[in-house]
Design a protein around this motif. Structure first.
Motif, PDB file in Angstrom:
ATOM      1  N   TRP A   1     -10.985   8.554   6.045  1.00 58.19           N
ATOM      2  CA  TRP A   1      -9.982   7.802   5.294  1.00 58.19           C
ATOM      3  C   TRP A   1      -8.803   8.446   5.610  1.00 58.19           C
ATOM      4  N   ASP A   2      -7.595   7.555   5.729  1.00 58.63           N
ATOM      5  CA  ASP A   2      -6.254   8.182   5.926  1.00 58.63           C
ATOM      6  C   ASP A   2      -5.518   8.407   4.772  1.00 58.63           C
ATOM      7  N   TYR A   3      -6.139   8.046   3.510  1.00 57.77           N
ATOM      8  CA  TYR A   3      -5.444   8.333   2.313  1.00 57.77           C
ATOM      9  C   TYR A   3      -4.421   7.183   1.883  1.00 57.77           C
ATOM     10  N   ALA A   4      -4.708   6.132   2.538  1.00 61.35           N
ATOM     11  CA  ALA A   4      -4.099   4.794   2.090  1.00 61.35           C
ATOM     12  C   ALA A   4      -4.588   4.307   0.944  1.00 61.35           C
ATOM     13  N   PHE A   5      -3.800   3.705   0.154  1.00 58.31           N
ATOM     14  CA  PHE A   5      -4.267   3.007  -1.234  1.00 58.31           C
ATOM     15  C   PHE A   5      -3.567   1.664  -1.467  1.00 58.31           C
ATOM     16  N   TYR A   6      -4.033   0.930  -2.179  1.00 56.48           N
ATOM     17  CA  TYR A   6      -3.446  -0.425  -2.625  1.00 56.48           C
ATOM     18  C   TYR A   6      -2.733  -0.125  -4.182  1.00 56.48           C
ATOM     19  N   TYR A   7      -1.415  -0.355  -4.028  1.00 57.37           N
ATOM     20  CA  TYR A   7      -0.936  -0.308  -5.436  1.00 57.37           C
ATOM     21  C   TYR A   7      -1.483  -1.587  -6.389  1.00 57.37           C
ATOM     22  N   THR A   8      -2.015  -1.167  -7.360  1.00 52.15           N
ATOM     23  CA  THR A   8      -2.948  -1.863  -8.387  1.00 52.15           C
ATOM     24  C   THR A   8      -2.083  -2.678  -9.757  1.00 52.15           C
ATOM     25  N   ASN A   9      -0.614  -2.411  -9.633  1.00 52.19           N
ATOM     26  CA  ASN A   9      -0.029  -2.981 -10.587  1.00 52.19           C
ATOM     27  C   ASN A   9       0.211  -4.438 -10.627  1.00 52.19           C
ATOM     28  N   PHE A  10      -0.229  -4.833  -9.574  1.00 49.59           N
ATOM     29  CA  PHE A  10      -0.313  -6.459  -9.540  1.00 49.59           C
ATOM     30  C   PHE A  10      -1.452  -6.450  -8.221  1.00 49.59           C
TER      31      PHE A  10
ATOM     32  N   ARG B   1     -18.590   3.662   6.809  1.00 47.25           N
ATOM     33  CA  ARG B   1     -17.381   3.766   7.803  1.00 47.25           C
ATOM     34  C   ARG B   1     -16.329   2.937   7.189  1.00 47.25           C
ATOM     35  N   LEU B   2     -15.087   3.035   7.702  1.00 48.07           N
ATOM     36  CA  LEU B   2     -13.963   1.950   7.253  1.00 48.07           C
ATOM     37  C   LEU B   2     -13.457   1.082   8.442  1.00 48.07           C
ATOM     38  N   ALA B   3     -13.416  -0.221   7.967  1.00 47.36           N
ATOM     39  CA  ALA B   3     -12.933  -1.061   9.003  1.00 47.36           C
ATOM     40  C   ALA B   3     -11.293  -0.963   9.151  1.00 47.36           C
ATOM     41  N   SER B   4     -10.572  -0.229   8.176  1.00 48.06           N
ATOM     42  CA  SER B   4      -9.200  -0.136   8.233  1.00 48.06           C
ATOM     43  C   SER B   4      -9.039   1.074   7.620  1.00 48.06           C
ATOM     44  N   TYR B   5      -7.791   1.407   7.439  1.00 44.71           N
ATOM     45  CA  TYR B   5      -7.235   2.751   6.670  1.00 44.71           C
ATOM     46  C   TYR B   5      -8.031   3.930   7.072  1.00 44.71           C
ATOM     47  N   ALA B   6      -8.604   4.049   8.416  1.00 41.07           N
ATOM     48  CA  ALA B   6      -8.864   5.137   8.942  1.00 41.07           C
ATOM     49  C   ALA B   6      -8.295   6.104  10.126  1.00 41.07           C
ATOM     50  N   ASP B   7      -8.381   7.130   9.967  1.00 43.22           N
ATOM     51  CA  ASP B   7      -7.540   7.924  11.025  1.00 43.22           C
ATOM     52  C   ASP B   7      -8.490   7.897  12.311  1.00 43.22           C
ATOM     53  N   PRO B   8      -8.061   8.555  13.486  1.00 43.12           N
ATOM     54  CA  PRO B   8      -8.451   8.656  14.608  1.00 43.12           C
ATOM     55  C   PRO B   8     -10.187   9.057  14.535  1.00 43.12           C
ATOM     56  N   GLU B   9     -10.340   9.823  13.815  1.00 45.66           N
ATOM     57  CA  GLU B   9     -11.747  10.249  13.490  1.00 45.66           C
ATOM     58  C   GLU B   9     -12.655   9.567  12.817  1.00 45.66           C
ATOM     59  N   GLY B  10     -12.039   8.371  12.142  1.00 42.93           N
ATOM     60  CA  GLY B  10     -12.668   7.444  11.361  1.00 42.93           C
ATOM     61  C   GLY B  10     -12.993   7.841   9.847  1.00 42.93           C
TER      62      GLY B  10
ATOM     63  N   THR C   1       0.985  -1.190  -0.180  1.00 41.51           N
ATOM     64  CA  THR C   1       0.045   0.082   0.050  1.00 41.51           C
ATOM     65  C   THR C   1       0.905   1.255   0.145  1.00 41.51           C
ATOM     66  N   GLY C   2       0.262   2.357  -0.266  1.00 41.88           N
ATOM     67  CA  GLY C   2       0.842   3.776  -0.164  1.00 41.88           C
ATOM     68  C   GLY C   2       0.178   4.834   0.457  1.00 41.88           C
ATOM     69  N   VAL C   3       0.500   5.911   0.635  1.00 40.66           N
ATOM     70  CA  VAL C   3      -0.241   6.961   0.915  1.00 40.66           C
ATOM     71  C   VAL C   3      -0.555   7.980  -0.121  1.00 40.66           C
ATOM     72  N   GLU C   4      -1.703   8.115  -0.626  1.00 41.81           N
ATOM     73  CA  GLU C   4      -1.991   9.227  -1.585  1.00 41.81           C
ATOM     74  C   GLU C   4      -1.534  10.562  -1.525  1.00 41.81           C
ATOM     75  N   SER C   5      -1.375  11.393  -2.326  1.00 42.87           N
ATOM     76  CA  SER C   5      -1.144  12.639  -2.305  1.00 42.87           C
ATOM     77  C   SER C   5      -2.379  13.404  -2.235  1.00 42.87           C
ATOM     78  N   ARG C   6      -2.535  14.494  -1.302  1.00 43.09           N
ATOM     79  CA  ARG C   6      -3.828  14.821  -1.132  1.00 43.09           C
ATOM     80  C   ARG C   6      -4.693  15.718  -2.379  1.00 43.09           C
ATOM     81  N   GLU C   7      -3.519  16.167  -3.147  1.00 41.54           N
ATOM     82  CA  GLU C   7      -4.266  16.848  -4.578  1.00 41.54           C
ATOM     83  C   GLU C   7      -4.719  15.967  -5.475  1.00 41.54           C
ATOM     84  N   PHE C   8      -4.316  14.826  -5.274  1.00 37.68           N
ATOM     85  CA  PHE C   8      -4.924  13.749  -6.237  1.00 37.68           C
ATOM     86  C   PHE C   8      -6.414  13.236  -5.625  1.00 37.68           C
TER      87      PHE C   8
END
Length: 212
Positions: A189-198, A178-187, A151-158
């Motif tokens: 989205w924490d901007y995490a993403f899956y790399y989808t090239n595989f 709501r998110l079961a994972s990849y959430a910040d303390p307020e619930g 996984t990575g962290v998405e740039s906010r501007e995207f």
């Protein structure tokens, strides 16, 4: 198990070269031991000579790609107010059309209709070592839905407005926003993403009413 490998390529010389290298490594490190699984190459304008060159490259191998022409043009009403930025922070319409295609339309394509599982590879995704097991059988036997490398962290501007739009859509469908994972303390989205090239996944998840 009904499974296949999916690519999407442009007709550029660099992409076609990379695809050829990726197909050779796919044959060596997956197909010979665990396949053969069908390979579909989606494209928006490969020439007959380019397709024949890729066929010649894989002749005698267990990889025999099938080519599927697709339309990556902007759908009607695709931009807010009818205005679409042709390029945004270095990414043109082709890249965004690819993202849209993989987010949904691909799973309604006839080439995918008979599959239970798929592996997605970019043209520059290279399998450098042999798979120690069949990834599709592993997904089935372990009852997994989605497999990825990192996984990575998405740039906010995207991602301006992405999470609020997702929440609005979920609420309109009566689904939990709501998110079961990849959430910040307020619930949020924490901007995490899956790399989808595989990625390896069950097709029925992406065809489910909850996803659509």
């Amino acid at each position: 198990v009904r499974a296949g490998v999916l690519y999407l390529t442009s007709a550029s010389k660099g992409d076609v070269y990379d695809l050829g290298e990726s197909l050779k490594l796919l044959d060596k490190n997956l197909q010979k031991e665990w396949g053969p699984y069908p390979v579909t190459v989606f494209h928006d304008g490969l020439s007959e000579s380019q397709m024949e060159g890729l066929r010649r490259l894989t002749r005698g191998h267990s990889v025999h790609p099938t080519f599927a022409l697709i339309d990556l043009s902007m759908p009607p009403g695709g931009g807010a107010g009818g205005e679409v930025l042709r390029k945004y922070l270095g990414y043109g319409m082709g890249y965004r059309a690819m993202c849209r295609f993989f987010s949904g339309p691909i799973f309604d394509h006839p080439a995918v209709s008979g599959l239970e599982y798929y592996m997605r590879l970019d043209v520059d995704s290279f399998l450098l070592e042999p798979f120690p097991y069949d990834p599709f059988l592993y997904m089935r036997d372990e009852k997994k839905t989605y497999g990825y490398l990192t996984t990575g962290v998405e740039s906010r501007e995207f991602a301006i407005g992405l999470w609020p739009t997702v929440k609005q859509h979920l609420n309109s469908r009566g689904l939990p926003a709501r998110l079961a994972s990849y959430a910040d303390p307020e619930g949020e989205w924490d901007y995490a993403f899956y790399y989808t090239n595989f990625e390896v996944s069950r097709v029925d998840f992406w065809r489910s009413e909850a996803y659509k």
